[in-house]
Design a protein around this motif. Structure first.
Motif, PDB file in Angstrom:
ATOM      1  N   GLY A  38     -30.083  17.520  -1.793  1.00 33.96           N
ATOM      2  CA  GLY A  38     -30.159  18.140  -3.105  1.00 33.96           C
ATOM      3  C   GLY A  38     -29.690  16.832  -4.417  1.00 33.96           C
ATOM      4  N   ILE A  39     -29.576  15.528  -4.377  1.00 35.19           N
ATOM      5  CA  ILE A  39     -29.522  14.404  -5.206  1.00 35.19           C
ATOM      6  C   ILE A  39     -30.980  14.011  -5.702  1.00 35.19           C
ATOM      7  N   ASP A  40     -30.855  13.544  -7.037  1.00 40.86           N
ATOM      8  CA  ASP A  40     -32.566  12.824  -7.151  1.00 40.86           C
ATOM      9  C   ASP A  40     -32.171  11.204  -6.790  1.00 40.86           C
ATOM     10  N   ASN A  41     -33.047  10.387  -6.550  1.00 43.90           N
ATOM     11  CA  ASN A  41     -33.057   9.172  -5.878  1.00 43.90           C
ATOM     12  C   ASN A  41     -34.152   8.655  -6.863  1.00 43.90           C
ATOM     13  N   TRP A  42     -34.054   7.361  -7.871  1.00 38.55           N
ATOM     14  CA  TRP A  42     -35.482   7.073  -8.610  1.00 38.55           C
ATOM     15  C   TRP A  42     -35.349   5.445  -8.131  1.00 38.55           C
ATOM     16  N   GLY A  43     -37.227   5.662  -8.298  1.00 32.89           N
ATOM     17  CA  GLY A  43     -37.770   4.019  -8.070  1.00 32.89           C
ATOM     18  C   GLY A  43     -37.449   3.854  -9.526  1.00 32.89           C
ATOM     19  N   GLN A  44     -37.712   2.143  -9.528  1.00 37.45           N
ATOM     20  CA  GLN A  44     -38.138   0.989 -10.539  1.00 37.45           C
ATOM     21  C   GLN A  44     -39.226   1.800 -11.378  1.00 37.45           C
TER      22      GLN A  44
ATOM     23  N   VAL B  92     -31.429   6.130   0.385  1.00 34.59           N
ATOM     24  CA  VAL B  92     -32.851   5.937  -0.514  1.00 34.59           C
ATOM     25  C   VAL B  92     -33.785   4.911  -1.220  1.00 34.59           C
ATOM     26  N   GLN B  93     -34.578   4.107  -0.378  1.00 38.85           N
ATOM     27  CA  GLN B  93     -34.236   3.117  -1.592  1.00 38.85           C
ATOM     28  C   GLN B  93     -36.391   3.754  -2.173  1.00 38.85           C
ATOM     29  N   LEU B  94     -36.546   3.364  -3.336  1.00 38.06           N
ATOM     30  CA  LEU B  94     -37.871   3.609  -3.913  1.00 38.06           C
ATOM     31  C   LEU B  94     -38.372   2.319  -4.185  1.00 38.06           C
ATOM     32  N   GLN B  95     -39.558   2.206  -4.006  1.00 41.01           N
ATOM     33  CA  GLN B  95     -40.349   1.243  -4.339  1.00 41.01           C
ATOM     34  C   GLN B  95     -41.769   1.836  -4.579  1.00 41.01           C
TER      35      GLN B  95
ATOM     36  N   ALA C 163     -46.439   5.935 -20.759  1.00 43.20           N
ATOM     37  CA  ALA C 163     -45.284   5.928 -20.549  1.00 43.20           C
ATOM     38  C   ALA C 163     -44.952   5.296 -19.578  1.00 43.20           C
ATOM     39  N   VAL C 164     -43.706   5.287 -18.970  1.00 43.10           N
ATOM     40  CA  VAL C 164     -43.277   4.605 -17.985  1.00 43.10           C
ATOM     41  C   VAL C 164     -43.028   5.747 -16.605  1.00 43.10           C
ATOM     42  N   TYR C 165     -43.276   5.640 -15.801  1.00 42.28           N
ATOM     43  CA  TYR C 165     -43.298   6.214 -14.415  1.00 42.28           C
ATOM     44  C   TYR C 165     -42.710   5.797 -13.840  1.00 42.28           C
ATOM     45  N   TYR C 166     -42.064   6.951 -13.160  1.00 39.12           N
ATOM     46  CA  TYR C 166     -40.805   6.842 -12.241  1.00 39.12           C
ATOM     47  C   TYR C 166     -40.631   7.926 -10.794  1.00 39.12           C
ATOM     48  N   CYS C 167     -40.636   7.147  -9.708  1.00 36.66           N
ATOM     49  CA  CYS C 167     -40.871   7.292  -8.953  1.00 36.66           C
ATOM     50  C   CYS C 167     -39.449   8.536  -8.693  1.00 36.66           C
ATOM     51  N   ASN C 168     -39.670   9.904  -7.523  1.00 34.66           N
ATOM     52  CA  ASN C 168     -38.847  10.277  -7.585  1.00 34.66           C
ATOM     53  C   ASN C 168     -38.226  11.039  -5.875  1.00 34.66           C
ATOM     54  N   ALA C 169     -37.249  11.058  -5.318  1.00 35.51           N
ATOM     55  CA  ALA C 169     -36.813  11.578  -4.214  1.00 35.51           C
ATOM     56  C   ALA C 169     -35.977  12.283  -4.151  1.00 35.51           C
ATOM     57  N   VAL C 170     -35.954  13.851  -3.727  1.00 39.97           N
ATOM     58  CA  VAL C 170     -34.740  14.497  -3.897  1.00 39.97           C
ATOM     59  C   VAL C 170     -34.102  14.409  -2.107  1.00 39.97           C
ATOM     60  N   LEU C 171     -32.666  14.372  -1.992  1.00 36.32           N
ATOM     61  CA  LEU C 171     -32.007  14.062  -0.891  1.00 36.32           C
ATOM     62  C   LEU C 171     -31.250  14.906  -0.612  1.00 36.32           C
TER      63      LEU C 171
END
Length: 114
Positions: free
Chosen positions: A100-106, A1-4, A90-98
């Motif tokens: 059970g695995i964390d995926n991170w955006g920039q 998964v890609q997060l923008q 702060a730097v804010y990061y988008c997150n998606a749990v797929l």
């Protein structure tokens, strides 16, 4: 998964910003989406998250000021931030749990300063 992610910037104390994060790719198994933030030299901390069904969790420090929402049709999560103060910088990061695995955006930088 890609997060923008998008929507960071400079804002004065008391001001508002809205962050957006669009997911693409293998999105059908995403349950939780959310936002974390990180200051230099500190660990990344949860700000808010929302499940596919709309259940939300917030950090105590942002309750009553931040609102997370989700558009499942467009695979996008939003973070409305009101009443910002310098401690929210702060730097804010988008997150998606797929699966059970964390995926991170920039990260996107939020700076609260007069």
């Amino acid at each position: 998964v890609q997060l923008q992610a998008s929507g960071g910037g400079l804002v004065q104390p008391g001001g508002s910003l809205r962050l957006s994060c669009a997911a693409s790719g293998s999105i059908f198994s995403i349950n939780y989406m959310g936002w974390y933030r990180q200051d230099p030299g500190k660990s990344r901390e949860l700000v808010a998250r929302i499940s596919r069904s709309g259940m939300t969790n917030y950090a105590d420090s942002v309750k009553g000021r931040f609102t997370i929402s989700r558009d499942n049709a467009n695979n996008t999560v939003y973070l409305q931030m009101d009443g910002l103060n310098p401690e929210d910088t702060a730097v804010y990061y988008c997150n998606a749990v797929l699966l059970g695995i964390d995926n991170w955006g920039q990260g996107t930088l939020v700076t609260v300063s007069s």
